[in-house]
Design an enzyme around this catalytic site. Structure first.
Site, short mmCIF file in Angstrom:
data_model
loop_
_atom_site.label_atom_id
_atom_site.label_comp_id
_atom_site.label_asym_id
_atom_site.label_seq_id
_atom_site.Cartn_x
_atom_site.Cartn_y
_atom_site.Cartn_z
N ARG B 55 0.82 -1.21 0.00
CA ARG B 55 0.00 0.00 0.00
C ARG B 55 0.86 1.27 0.00
O ARG B 55 0.58 2.20 -0.73
CB ARG B 55 -0.98 0.00 1.16
CG ARG B 55 -0.35 -0.03 2.53
CD ARG B 55 -1.41 0.09 3.61
NE ARG B 55 -2.41 -0.96 3.50
CZ ARG B 55 -3.71 -0.78 3.73
NH1 ARG B 55 -4.15 0.39 4.09
NH2 ARG B 55 -4.54 -1.79 3.62
N ARG B 105 11.85 2.22 2.52
CA ARG B 105 11.19 1.49 3.61
C ARG B 105 12.17 0.42 4.07
O ARG B 105 12.70 -0.33 3.24
CB ARG B 105 9.90 0.85 3.09
CG ARG B 105 9.32 -0.28 3.94
CD ARG B 105 8.77 0.20 5.26
NE ARG B 105 7.60 1.03 5.09
CZ ARG B 105 6.34 0.60 5.28
NH1 ARG B 105 6.11 -0.64 5.64
NH2 ARG B 105 5.34 1.43 5.12
N HIS B 135 7.49 7.25 10.40
CA HIS B 135 6.81 7.12 9.11
C HIS B 135 6.21 8.50 8.83
O HIS B 135 4.99 8.70 8.94
CB HIS B 135 5.75 6.04 9.20
CG HIS B 135 5.21 5.57 7.88
ND1 HIS B 135 5.56 6.16 6.68
CD2 HIS B 135 4.36 4.57 7.58
CE1 HIS B 135 4.92 5.53 5.70
NE2 HIS B 135 4.20 4.56 6.22
#
Lengths: 430, 316
Positions: B55, B105, B135
């Protein structure tokens, strides 16, 4: 340069009044002002502090197994440059120093390198696995005459095994040097547990994980009447527990590393693994406490925990990096900076914390002796008025993981003598 | 704005508000037939994902493409932690390919920080989630979503409920929401609050029922059932009873209060299906807003020289 007779002119033994010191045949022949050179090689030591050669209780020389990080040859050369004349080589090599064969190999490599005496540390358990005692007696009886036993890097966490090890080494006057780290409390731990570890998202390493093991081991030592040495004390609580154990008269000694005397956990905020070390860098309050503990004798010695790692093991993300930092060539400077210049230790105290007492704990008879006629000529001449910006590339170590990179530190080792023979001359390997 | 976005703490209030205003301009693009601007034409954005996160990766990919950037997706399964190619070598490779921005990431906290500061690459680095650290674009999209529903966030009360200890979303949100003037309360069992949380300049509570009636926003965090095995809580059922958001608890909320979740949800664990699908839930909208916010971040970091919303006619 003749090594038969050397006259050290105008040095200050233990930082006291200047005197001349004549070395002959590997021993100190005479100490007094106004000695005649009489054909001896003269070393001008005007203003230099003369100390007994330093003794490190905690050095990782990495050989056998990780010769890409350090060898006995390079590590002991770095040691000599740092003013050391004896080092204890930790057992976590590959193969592990858990047999007479491996400790004798390391001992012989030290002899043939000749930069300083190498006293191998024997593993407490086979393969450092914490399951079964290694042949401690065989290592004690070997040519290496091992007296210090440690699974350093791992904690002997099993209480029964620790008790047995403490009991067993009594037969040959050994000492168990414990790496105090409760394993369950530190699974995956990355840095000192505190507000910063929470913010950085790095798994915390609580002080209690160190302190709980130290408390247990002090009690075990008292119970079986043995000798315990606590490696790299890093927390204020540990200092308190050791102070309490000593007040009971128990046979407990402890060491602190130079980096725990100077550096703090906020360096982890850089995420630069140069500052990743086991035990982790702690808080300012802990630094103050270990300094005070070293000053009042609660902490007996400074030991470097010199831990070389190849570049790639530090040139990566924090979690992937190896634990450890170099220390041999900067130890005396850090102690001067944090303790002597701060008025917490005299040079005579430094000789005690970095030579006499570590030699006594390790049962190294030829080192840590007084500066007096008839004693072995293991000596270091140090210039406390010098200063330098630490440049990792200048190290004799094969590794470059120097946490003081770019820092200005006081002092400079000028000459080191091993049994009268210079191993360092004018700050360079002799 | 700084050259990298590594932490929500990198953003001043002015920076954060600029991102939100830019995102608002760019969001309108989603309603147009041609959803593309030429702002980053010829620039290369690399999505460097050492951890699976479809996502987040898709969101960044859509954002970069709508700004006409060239997008390279680099799924480096096997980080240096598993002795694959090292982060450094990956960075050198991307540098050689001429990446302008690296969206990273990584499972290791601080990995984006290393990428940005170790001298391996000259690219802008955007943290798309690092370990249990931060994040920041998630926090921006959350703030953007709150802002659209509630207006200015000054004095607004945000309750963040769940596994704060392991949550990079909670860390970034706590920082950004404080910057924007909101009051933050972290709600969790004591085992799932970090040591030293007192120093975060937020409120904490162990009791969700006392916090909910005052909240303007309730953000539920994902809780992994596996945490049970590490004794963070006794059972999944006990966790759900004490900290889960169900219809009964939702009834305590003020009328205007919204319910958020960064996803992926564990329905029945921290949030029940009826809450997740209720009219208070803005969870799906968070996804839409994620693209707009990430467009704004890419645009601002890569120095789009013209105002974000004005060049669509060139593209059309």
């Amino acid at each position: 340069m003749s090594t038969d007779r050397t006259l050290i002119r105008g040095a200050r033994p233990l930082g006291g009044d200047a005197a001349d010191v004549l070395l002959r045949g590997g021993v100190i022949a005479e100490v007094r002002a106004g000695l005649d050179a009489e054909g001896a090689t003269v070393v001008d030591a005007d203003g230099l502090v003369l100390l007994p050669g330093l003794v490190d209780l905690h050095t990782h020389l990495r050989e056998p197994g990780r010769e890409d990080a350090e060898t006995v040859e390079t590590g002991t050369r770095a040691a000599a440059l740092g003013g050391f004349t004896a080092v204890h080589a930790m057992a976590n090599t590959d193969p592990v120093a858990d047999t007479a064969g491996v400790v004798e190999q390391v001992w012989r490599l030290g002899q043939s390198a000749g930069h300083c005496d190498v006293r191998p540390v024997g593993a407490v358990t086979i393969g450092l696995a914490g399951q079964q005692l290694a042949e401690l007696g065989a290592m004690a009886d070997s040519a290496a005459a091992v007296r210090v036993f440690s699974d350093d890097g791992r904690c002997v966490s099993d209480a029964v095994l620790m008790r047995r090890a403490l009991e067993y080494v009594k037969a040959f006057d050994g000492v168990v040097a414990q790496h105090a780290q409760e394993p369950r409390l530190t699974e995956g731990a990355q840095m000192n547990e505190g507000e910063l570890s929470g913010r950085l998202g790095l798994r915390g390493w609580p002080a209690v994980a160190e302190e709980a093991i130290i408390a247990r081991d002090c009690l075990l030592t008292a119970h079986v009447g043995s000798r315990l040495h606590v490696c790299h004390v890093s927390t204020a609580g540990s200092v308190e527990i050791i102070r309490w154990a000593k007040s009971k008269g128990w046979n407990v000694t402890a060491e602190v590393t130079p980096h725990h005397l100077l550096l703090t956990d906020d360096l982890a905020a850089t995420y630069d693994p140069l500052y990743k070390v086991n035990p982790p860098l702690r808080t300012h309050a802990d630094v103050e406490a270990v300094r005070a503990g070293l000053a009042d004798g609660t902490i007996d010695v400074v030991a470097t925990d010199h831990a070389p790692h190849p570049h790639e093991d530090k040139d990566c993300e924090w979690a992937a990096a190896a634990f450890g930092m170099l220390g041999l060539e900067t130890a005396l400077s850090v102690v001067q900076h944090t303790m002597v210049d701060a008025g917490l230790l005299t040079w005579a105290d430094v000789a005690d914390r970095m030579s006499r007492t570590p030699a006594r704990i390790g049962r190294v008879s030829e080192h840590g002796r007084p500066i007096a006629a008839g004693e072995p000529a293991n000596l270091v001449l140090y210039d406390p008025s010098a200063s330098r910006v630490v440049e990792p590339g200048e190290s004799a170590s094969l590794s470059r993981n120097n946490p003081y990179t770019g820092l200005e530190l006081p002092g400079r080792v000028v000459h080191t003598f091993l049994r009268g023979t210079p191993t360092v001359h004018e700050g360079k390997p002799a | 704005m700084k050259r990298h976005l590594l932490s929500a703490a990198d953003l001043s209030r002015d920076d954060a508000e600029l991102v939100l205003r830019t995102a608002e301009e760019l969001r309108s693009l989603a309603d147009r037939p041609i959803k593309k601007l030429p702002a980053l034409r010829g620039r290369t954005v690399v999505n460097l994902f050492f951890e699976d996160s479809t996502r987040t990766r898709i969101s960044f990919e859509a954002a970069a493409k709508r700004l006409s950037a060239d997008v390279i997706n680099f799924a480096a399964k096997g980080s240096s932690l598993s002795k694959g190619e090292s982060l450094k070598d990956t960075a050198l490779t991307l540098e050689a390919m001429g990446a302008d921005a690296i969206v990273v990431r990584h499972a290791a906290s601080g990995a984006p920080h290393r990428l940005a500061t170790a001298g391996w690459t000259g690219s802008s680095v955007i943290n798309a989630g690092d370990g249990t650290h931060e994040h920041p674009t998630q926090a921006l999209l959350d703030a953007f979503t709150m802002w659209r529903h509630l207006g200015a966030l000054d004095g607004r009360r945000v309750a963040i409920v769940g596994d704060v200890l392991h949550s990079r979303v909670a860390r970034s949100n706590a920082l950004l929401l404080r910057t924007l003037g909101a009051e933050v309360t972290l709600v969790a069992p004591p085992t799932l609050l970090p040591v030293g949380v007192d120093g975060w300049n937020v409120e904490t509570s162990y009791d969700v029922d006392s916090v909910l009636p005052k909240a303007d926003v309730v953000m539920m965090l994902r809780v992994q059932g596996e945490r049970m095995n590490a004794s963070y809580f006794p059972t999944v059922r006990e966790y759900s009873r004490r900290y889960g958001l169900d219809a009964r608890r939702m009834a305590q909320l003020q009328d205007h209060t919204i319910v958020m979740h960064p996803g992926p949800m564990v329905r029945g664990m921290e949030i029940t299906a009826d809450v997740a699908d209720s009219s208070r839930s803005v969870i799906v909208e968070q996804v839409t807003n994620g693209v707009a916010v990430r467009m704004a971040v890419l645009y601002l970091l890569l120095g789009g020289s013209e105002p974000a919303g004005t060049t669509e006619r060139d593209a059309a």
